[in-house]
Design a protein around this motif. Structure first.
Motif, PDB file in Angstrom:
ATOM      1  N   ALA A 192       0.713  -1.245  -0.183  1.00  0.00           N
ATOM      2  CA  ALA A 192       0.130   0.126  -0.007  1.00  0.00           C
ATOM      3  C   ALA A 192       0.828   1.232   0.132  1.00  0.00           C
ATOM      4  O   ALA A 192       0.275   2.469   0.122  1.00  0.00           O
ATOM      5  N   SER A 193       2.144   1.259   0.016  1.00  0.00           N
ATOM      6  CA  SER A 193       3.014   2.421   0.160  1.00  0.00           C
ATOM      7  C   SER A 193       3.301   3.149  -1.028  1.00  0.00           C
ATOM      8  O   SER A 193       3.435   4.278  -1.009  1.00  0.00           O
ATOM      9  N   GLY A 194       3.374   2.603  -2.255  1.00  0.00           N
ATOM     10  CA  GLY A 194       3.410   3.227  -3.536  1.00  0.00           C
ATOM     11  C   GLY A 194       4.885   3.767  -3.433  1.00  0.00           C
ATOM     12  O   GLY A 194       5.969   2.961  -3.362  1.00  0.00           O
ATOM     13  N   ALA A 195       4.918   5.144  -3.803  1.00  0.00           N
ATOM     14  CA  ALA A 195       6.216   5.715  -4.210  1.00  0.00           C
ATOM     15  C   ALA A 195       6.906   6.012  -2.823  1.00  0.00           C
ATOM     16  O   ALA A 195       8.093   6.250  -2.746  1.00  0.00           O
ATOM     17  N   PHE A 196       6.260   5.816  -1.612  1.00  0.00           N
ATOM     18  CA  PHE A 196       6.706   5.885  -0.357  1.00  0.00           C
ATOM     19  C   PHE A 196       7.690   4.744   0.205  1.00  0.00           C
ATOM     20  O   PHE A 196       7.917   4.501   1.340  1.00  0.00           O
ATOM     21  N   ARG A 197       7.288   3.665  -0.650  1.00  0.00           N
ATOM     22  CA  ARG A 197       7.741   2.496  -0.313  1.00  0.00           C
ATOM     23  C   ARG A 197       9.375   2.421   0.300  1.00  0.00           C
ATOM     24  O   ARG A 197       9.519   1.540   1.228  1.00  0.00           O
ATOM     25  N   PRO A 198      10.162   2.941  -0.495  1.00  0.00           N
ATOM     26  CA  PRO A 198      11.624   2.821  -0.120  1.00  0.00           C
ATOM     27  C   PRO A 198      11.707   3.468   1.201  1.00  0.00           C
ATOM     28  O   PRO A 198      12.460   2.878   1.937  1.00  0.00           O
ATOM     29  N   PHE A 199      11.030   4.513   1.622  1.00  0.00           N
ATOM     30  CA  PHE A 199      11.220   5.228   2.657  1.00  0.00           C
ATOM     31  C   PHE A 199      10.576   4.242   3.896  1.00  0.00           C
ATOM     32  O   PHE A 199      11.250   4.171   4.935  1.00  0.00           O
ATOM     33  N   VAL A 200       9.744   3.329   3.619  1.00  0.00           N
ATOM     34  CA  VAL A 200       8.940   2.482   4.680  1.00  0.00           C
ATOM     35  C   VAL A 200      10.005   1.261   4.939  1.00  0.00           C
ATOM     36  O   VAL A 200      10.146   0.920   5.864  1.00  0.00           O
ATOM     37  N   GLU A 201      10.885   1.033   3.634  1.00  0.00           N
ATOM     38  CA  GLU A 201      11.461  -0.039   3.722  1.00  0.00           C
ATOM     39  C   GLU A 201      12.736  -0.028   4.757  1.00  0.00           C
ATOM     40  O   GLU A 201      13.139  -0.414   5.469  1.00  0.00           O
ATOM     41  N   VAL A 202      13.267   1.349   4.520  1.00  0.00           N
ATOM     42  CA  VAL A 202      14.638   1.754   5.478  1.00  0.00           C
ATOM     43  C   VAL A 202      13.974   1.634   6.935  1.00  0.00           C
ATOM     44  O   VAL A 202      15.002   1.456   7.952  1.00  0.00           O
ATOM     45  N   CYS A 203      12.713   2.209   7.086  1.00  0.00           N
ATOM     46  CA  CYS A 203      12.485   2.039   8.577  1.00  0.00           C
ATOM     47  C   CYS A 203      12.271   0.728   9.175  1.00  0.00           C
ATOM     48  O   CYS A 203      12.482   0.301  10.282  1.00  0.00           O
ATOM     49  N   LEU A 204      11.405  -0.159   8.419  1.00  0.00           N
ATOM     50  CA  LEU A 204      11.334  -1.442   8.595  1.00  0.00           C
ATOM     51  C   LEU A 204      12.488  -2.411   8.489  1.00  0.00           C
ATOM     52  O   LEU A 204      12.546  -3.463   9.425  1.00  0.00           O
ATOM     53  N   PHE A 205      13.309  -2.138   7.576  1.00  0.00           N
ATOM     54  CA  PHE A 205      14.257  -3.237   7.500  1.00  0.00           C
ATOM     55  C   PHE A 205      15.788  -2.937   7.844  1.00  0.00           C
ATOM     56  O   PHE A 205      16.728  -3.505   7.838  1.00  0.00           O
ATOM     57  N   ALA A 206      15.933  -1.549   8.224  1.00  0.00           N
ATOM     58  CA  ALA A 206      17.177  -0.965   8.716  1.00  0.00           C
ATOM     59  C   ALA A 206      16.991  -0.463   9.972  1.00  0.00           C
ATOM     60  O   ALA A 206      17.761   0.004  10.773  1.00  0.00           O
ATOM     61  N   GLY A 207      15.631  -0.080  10.718  1.00  0.00           N
ATOM     62  CA  GLY A 207      15.360   0.075  12.002  1.00  0.00           C
ATOM     63  C   GLY A 207      15.269   1.710  12.076  1.00  0.00           C
ATOM     64  O   GLY A 207      15.642   2.234  13.216  1.00  0.00           O
ATOM     65  N   LEU A 208      15.367   2.290  11.044  1.00  0.00           N
ATOM     66  CA  LEU A 208      15.742   3.786  11.289  1.00  0.00           C
ATOM     67  C   LEU A 208      14.594   4.590  11.817  1.00  0.00           C
ATOM     68  O   LEU A 208      13.459   4.192  11.386  1.00  0.00           O
ATOM     69  N   VAL A 245      22.396  -4.386   6.284  1.00  0.00           N
ATOM     70  CA  VAL A 245      20.676  -4.822   5.777  1.00  0.00           C
ATOM     71  C   VAL A 245      21.158  -5.781   4.429  1.00  0.00           C
ATOM     72  O   VAL A 245      22.091  -5.954   3.975  1.00  0.00           O
ATOM     73  N   PRO A 246      20.101  -6.601   4.226  1.00  0.00           N
ATOM     74  CA  PRO A 246      19.978  -7.448   3.396  1.00  0.00           C
ATOM     75  C   PRO A 246      20.124  -6.968   1.840  1.00  0.00           C
ATOM     76  O   PRO A 246      19.940  -5.680   1.504  1.00  0.00           O
ATOM     77  N   GLY A 247      20.590  -7.949   0.687  1.00  0.00           N
ATOM     78  CA  GLY A 247      20.456  -7.585  -0.459  1.00  0.00           C
ATOM     79  C   GLY A 247      19.477  -6.855  -1.303  1.00  0.00           C
ATOM     80  O   GLY A 247      19.488  -6.007  -2.022  1.00  0.00           O
ATOM     81  N   ALA A 248      18.284  -7.366  -0.582  1.00  0.00           N
ATOM     82  CA  ALA A 248      17.082  -7.168  -1.376  1.00  0.00           C
ATOM     83  C   ALA A 248      16.762  -5.804  -0.990  1.00  0.00           C
ATOM     84  O   ALA A 248      16.103  -4.837  -1.896  1.00  0.00           O
ATOM     85  N   LEU A 249      16.990  -5.145   0.268  1.00  0.00           N
ATOM     86  CA  LEU A 249      16.856  -3.764   0.343  1.00  0.00           C
ATOM     87  C   LEU A 249      17.858  -2.816  -0.430  1.00  0.00           C
ATOM     88  O   LEU A 249      17.154  -1.782  -0.999  1.00  0.00           O
ATOM     89  N   MET A 250      18.894  -3.559  -0.866  1.00  0.00           N
ATOM     90  CA  MET A 250      20.049  -2.467  -1.377  1.00  0.00           C
ATOM     91  C   MET A 250      19.278  -2.692  -2.992  1.00  0.00           C
ATOM     92  O   MET A 250      19.624  -1.371  -3.537  1.00  0.00           O
ATOM     93  N   SER A 251      18.748  -3.675  -3.415  1.00  0.00           N
ATOM     94  CA  SER A 251      18.186  -3.363  -4.698  1.00  0.00           C
ATOM     95  C   SER A 251      17.136  -2.699  -4.868  1.00  0.00           C
ATOM     96  O   SER A 251      16.858  -1.907  -5.822  1.00  0.00           O
ATOM     97  N   SER A 252      16.342  -2.594  -3.900  1.00  0.00           N
ATOM     98  CA  SER A 252      15.090  -1.716  -3.739  1.00  0.00           C
ATOM     99  C   SER A 252      15.633  -0.225  -3.826  1.00  0.00           C
ATOM    100  O   SER A 252      14.932   0.592  -4.512  1.00  0.00           O
ATOM    101  N   LEU A 253      16.595   0.013  -3.085  1.00  0.00           N
ATOM    102  CA  LEU A 253      16.980   1.537  -2.894  1.00  0.00           C
ATOM    103  C   LEU A 253      17.931   1.869  -4.252  1.00  0.00           C
ATOM    104  O   LEU A 253      17.874   3.076  -4.767  1.00  0.00           O
ATOM    105  N   SER A 254      18.598   0.789  -4.834  1.00  0.00           N
ATOM    106  CA  SER A 254      19.337   1.099  -6.189  1.00  0.00           C
ATOM    107  C   SER A 254      18.134   1.475  -7.102  1.00  0.00           C
ATOM    108  O   SER A 254      18.396   2.518  -8.120  1.00  0.00           O
TER     109      SER A 254
END
Length: 377
Positions: A174-190, A239-248
């Motif tokens: 449900a995050s749409g374009a905001f998804r990378p922001f959500v991911e660094v909070c969820l998968f990096a704990g920021l 962080v996992p490689g999947a998060l790096m792929s998403s941020l890339s």
């Protein structure tokens, strides 16, 4: 220097000079009363309890302005302190006129008007700090806030939301374009401000890590600014490689090329901060159907919960979260670690299972029990 002299009108004048050279005097009908007063003053000087009789007349607001100006605080701390210290009802009263009952009544009032218990505790902490400083500066003899009782805070396990796997997946969808922001909070704990403060140079794509070097502070577009992170929060999170792929993919889609470019900005190009990021999150939360208690900070709790469930020790979790001390991590997340009873039960169960497996294997070798002299071979 102190002295007692009899005046022409028959009164006894007792006087002394304080450490700053100011003279203080009182008049008594009897010499013995004048001497007793000087003895009491001398005792307070010797024991370090002396307070200038005229000191407590300074108004709370005036003294607080000067006290805050002397502190080497970060801007965020100054804002929090001013919010707390300006919320008291005795702002235009003299320091020496504030009573313990006034402080306790203020605490009760803040609680009754709906502030969270943790918020009231924080505000009381600043008020107690200010009064302690006033005592040390000999502005007042003792703190009227010393005995104030804060409201009880709910136990962490009762007040903390943690997303399930299904909820996490729904949030990402449900995050749409905001998804990378959500991911660094969820998968990096920021934290929200740390995620908003990320720049391209903070992401090590080959080393698969994210460095926290700054945060966005402020609750509006006009007040938002990049500042150093909370004390002790500078860190690198692996962080996992999947998060790096998403941020890339996000970096490529947004054409971010310079190391000092912000990784996340609003569609209008503004920094994300508490208000606008919170507004986006509330939309996501509504689409998923999560309760109002689930905030962006819940993603950080979920990250920590996963680390603990995966067997990470308290120091590992502390460093990943950027807590300045392990005790902070334990205070917040201790209920997520297995209890002593859980560990004892699990260890004994493993021990029993190992013995049972060994017994089964030696009882039957090629289908025949192997026993000699009362021992297994």
């Amino acid at each position: 220097m102190a002295s007692i002299r009899k005046r022409p009108d028959g009164a006894w004048r007792a006087r002394y000079r304080d450490g700053d050279g100011r003279e203080h005097a009182r008049h008594f009908e009897r010499k013995i009363d004048a001497q007793r007063w000087l003895d009491e003053v001398t005792a307070t000087v010797v024991t370090g309890m002396y307070v200038d009789p005229r000191a407590g007349v300074e108004l709370w607001d005036a003294w607080i302005d000067a006290w805050i100006a002397r502190q080497a605080w970060a801007a965020g701390t100054v804002i929090a302190a001013e919010t707390a210290l300006r919320s008291v009802p005795w702002r235009r009263r003299q320091m020496g006129q504030v009573k313990p009952s006034d402080v306790q009544a203020w605490v009760a009032g803040e609680t009754k008007r709906g502030l969270a218990a943790s918020t009231v505790r924080t505000r009381l902490n600043y008020v107690q700090m200010a009064f302690r400083a006033a005592v040390l500066d000999q502005v007042i003899a003792k703190s009227p806030a010393a005995s104030a009782r804060p409201p009880r805070v709910r136990r962490s396990e009762a007040s903390m939301d943690v997303l399930t796997l299904e909820q996490s997946a729904a949030v990402l969808e449900a995050s749409g374009a905001f998804r990378p922001f959500v991911e660094v909070c969820l998968f990096a704990g920021l934290r929200l401000g740390e995620a908003a403060g990320l720049q391209l140079g903070d992401v090590n794509f080959l080393g698969r890590s994210v460095s926290v070097r700054r945060q966005v502070q402020g609750s509006s577009i006009a007040s938002a600014e990049l500042v150093a992170p909370k004390y002790g929060s500078e860190r690198s999170v692996f962080v996992p490689g999947a998060l790096m792929s998403s941020l890339s993919a996000h970096v490529a889609a947004e054409s971010i090329t310079a190391a000092d470019e912000q990784l996340f900005r609003t569609p209008r190009g503004d920094l994300y901060q508490r208000n606008n990021a919170g507004e986006v999150w509330r939309g996501i939360r509504g689409r998923v159907g999560l309760p109002a208690s689930v905030t962006l900070h819940t993603l950080r709790h979920t990250f920590a919960s996963n680390l603990i469930a995966s067997g990470c020790d308290v120091v590992t979790v502390q460093r990943a979260l950027g807590h300045s001390q392990p005790s902070i991590t334990l205070n917040v997340y201790s209920h997520l670690w297995p209890s002593a009873e859980d560990k004892t039960r699990a260890a004994t169960a493993d021990h029993m299972a190992s013995i049972a497996a060994l017994a089964d294997s030696v009882r039957t070798v090629e289908g025949k029990p192997q026993v000699s002299g009362g021992a297994y071979r």
